[in-house]
Design a protein around this motif. Sequence first.
Motif, mmCIF file in Angstrom:
data_model
loop_
_atom_site.group_PDB
_atom_site.id
_atom_site.type_symbol
_atom_site.label_atom_id
_atom_site.label_comp_id
_atom_site.label_asym_id
_atom_site.label_seq_id
_atom_site.Cartn_x
_atom_site.Cartn_y
_atom_site.Cartn_z
ATOM 1 N N LEU A 160 0.599 -19.275 -21.999
ATOM 2 C CA LEU A 160 -0.631 -19.998 -21.689
ATOM 3 C C LEU A 160 -0.924 -19.955 -20.195
ATOM 4 N N ALA A 161 0.105 -20.113 -19.362
ATOM 5 C CA ALA A 161 -0.088 -20.059 -17.912
ATOM 6 C C ALA A 161 -0.568 -18.677 -17.477
ATOM 7 N N ILE A 162 -0.029 -17.624 -18.079
ATOM 8 C CA ILE A 162 -0.454 -16.265 -17.724
ATOM 9 C C ILE A 162 -1.897 -16.032 -18.143
ATOM 10 N N ILE A 163 -2.256 -16.460 -19.343
ATOM 11 C CA ILE A 163 -3.623 -16.253 -19.819
ATOM 12 C C ILE A 163 -4.617 -17.059 -18.986
ATOM 13 N N MET A 164 -4.273 -18.297 -18.673
ATOM 14 C CA MET A 164 -5.208 -19.143 -17.931
ATOM 15 C C MET A 164 -5.391 -18.703 -16.485
ATOM 16 N N THR A 165 -4.452 -17.951 -15.935
ATOM 17 C CA THR A 165 -4.595 -17.491 -14.556
ATOM 18 C C THR A 165 -5.070 -16.045 -14.474
ATOM 19 N N THR A 166 -5.491 -15.472 -15.583
ATOM 20 C CA THR A 166 -6.026 -14.119 -15.586
ATOM 21 C C THR A 166 -7.512 -14.159 -15.244
ATOM 22 N N ARG A 206 -2.995 -25.711 -14.827
ATOM 23 C CA ARG A 206 -3.652 -27.009 -14.775
ATOM 24 C C ARG A 206 -4.267 -27.279 -16.148
ATOM 25 N N ILE A 207 -3.787 -28.346 -16.781
ATOM 26 C CA ILE A 207 -4.319 -28.782 -18.070
ATOM 27 C C ILE A 207 -4.764 -30.219 -17.886
ATOM 28 N N GLY A 208 -6.080 -30.417 -17.883
ATOM 29 C CA GLY A 208 -6.604 -31.756 -17.636
ATOM 30 C C GLY A 208 -6.248 -32.195 -16.233
ATOM 31 N N GLY A 209 -5.641 -33.345 -16.085
ATOM 32 C CA GLY A 209 -5.227 -33.839 -14.780
ATOM 33 C C GLY A 209 -3.797 -33.469 -14.442
ATOM 34 N N PHE A 210 -3.104 -32.768 -15.340
ATOM 35 C CA PHE A 210 -1.699 -32.414 -15.142
ATOM 36 C C PHE A 210 -1.613 -31.024 -14.531
ATOM 37 N N TYR A 211 -0.848 -30.888 -13.453
ATOM 38 C CA TYR A 211 -0.714 -29.613 -12.756
ATOM 39 C C TYR A 211 0.754 -29.211 -12.717
ATOM 40 N N MET A 212 1.032 -27.962 -13.100
ATOM 41 C CA MET A 212 2.384 -27.419 -13.014
ATOM 42 C C MET A 212 2.334 -26.160 -12.170
ATOM 43 N N SER A 213 3.147 -26.101 -11.105
ATOM 44 C CA SER A 213 3.222 -24.875 -10.318
ATOM 45 C C SER A 213 4.002 -23.837 -11.116
ATOM 46 N N ASN A 214 4.052 -22.620 -10.599
ATOM 47 C CA ASN A 214 4.694 -21.539 -11.353
ATOM 48 C C ASN A 214 6.164 -21.799 -11.627
ATOM 49 N N GLY A 215 6.852 -22.384 -10.716
ATOM 50 C CA GLY A 215 8.267 -22.685 -10.944
ATOM 51 C C GLY A 215 8.457 -23.724 -12.035
ATOM 52 N N LEU A 216 7.574 -24.712 -12.063
ATOM 53 C CA LEU A 216 7.686 -25.763 -13.074
ATOM 54 C C LEU A 216 7.351 -25.244 -14.472
ATOM 55 N N VAL A 217 6.567 -24.187 -14.557
ATOM 56 C CA VAL A 217 6.218 -23.614 -15.860
ATOM 57 C C VAL A 217 7.471 -23.064 -16.548
ATOM 58 N N MET A 218 8.434 -22.592 -15.776
ATOM 59 C CA MET A 218 9.645 -21.997 -16.328
ATOM 60 C C MET A 218 10.671 -23.039 -16.788
ATOM 61 N N ILE A 219 10.572 -24.266 -16.289
ATOM 62 C CA ILE A 219 11.592 -25.282 -16.573
ATOM 63 C C ILE A 219 11.727 -25.609 -18.059
ATOM 64 N N PRO A 220 10.632 -25.826 -18.842
ATOM 65 C CA PRO A 220 10.834 -26.106 -20.277
ATOM 66 C C PRO A 220 11.555 -24.973 -21.009
ATOM 67 N N PHE A 221 11.286 -23.735 -20.629
ATOM 68 C CA PHE A 221 11.968 -22.606 -21.259
ATOM 69 C C PHE A 221 13.456 -22.606 -20.911
ATOM 70 N N ILE A 222 13.763 -22.842 -19.653
ATOM 71 C CA ILE A 222 15.170 -22.854 -19.222
ATOM 72 C C ILE A 222 15.924 -23.986 -19.912
ATOM 73 N N ILE A 223 15.327 -25.169 -19.982
ATOM 74 C CA ILE A 223 15.974 -26.299 -20.660
ATOM 75 C C ILE A 223 16.195 -25.971 -22.134
ATOM 76 N N GLY A 224 15.226 -25.348 -22.771
ATOM 77 C CA GLY A 224 15.354 -24.988 -24.179
ATOM 78 C C GLY A 224 16.469 -23.993 -24.430
ATOM 79 N N VAL A 225 16.615 -22.995 -23.544
ATOM 80 C CA VAL A 225 17.682 -21.999 -23.712
ATOM 81 C C VAL A 225 19.050 -22.651 -23.511
ATOM 82 N N VAL A 226 19.208 -23.474 -22.477
ATOM 83 C CA VAL A 226 20.485 -24.145 -22.239
ATOM 84 C C VAL A 226 20.826 -25.057 -23.409
ATOM 85 N N TRP A 227 19.837 -25.815 -23.888
ATOM 86 C CA TRP A 227 20.034 -26.727 -25.015
ATOM 87 C C TRP A 227 20.414 -25.959 -26.273
ATOM 88 N N MET A 228 19.794 -24.791 -26.488
ATOM 89 C CA MET A 228 20.078 -24.008 -27.687
ATOM 90 C C MET A 228 21.529 -23.505 -27.692
#
Length: 159
Positions: free
Chosen positions: A85-91, A41-63
């Motif tokens: 960041l998600a791992i650190i913020m949920t520690t 959760r950053i400000g009013g934006f919330y990403m569940s754990n599955g959504l956190v992985m999506i930018p990485f997956i898109i970046g790898v496919v695009w690369m």
Amino acid sequence: MKKAKNELLQFLAGLAMLVSGLFIFSQRVTVSSGFFGYGLRIGGFYMSNGLVMIPFIIGVVWMFASEGSFASKAFTVAGVLIIILAIIMTTNIRLVSITLYEWILILVLIFGGAGLLARILFAGRHTSEPSQSPNPRIERTNGRVSTIEDELDRMKKDT
């Protein structure tokens, strides 16, 4: 007359105090991560754990699809940073129940040791004797420092 301080002994004592205080503190802290039950959760934006992985997956496919363009690499790196960041913020870091005596002992060891180290490492060197100038062209008179050229210029102006 003051006794000469043994700076090495003070440094080693401060280091020992700091290390022992940090060790005792680390033994009294529990660390847990709730990454698999929470999201980011950053400000009013919330990403569940599955959504956190999506930018990485898109970046790898695009690369791989674009043969390694700079933008795809930047997107992949951004995805990795979001995951970290998600791992650190949920520690969660919690101090277990300790007595007041133990808490005061830990604080004195950590901050007293850090204070001793800071005094030795950041103290300026003070000497009681006036320092001799390494440059023979500079002379000291009545606390003033002047060069020979400055004195000659002053003498020319006076005449």
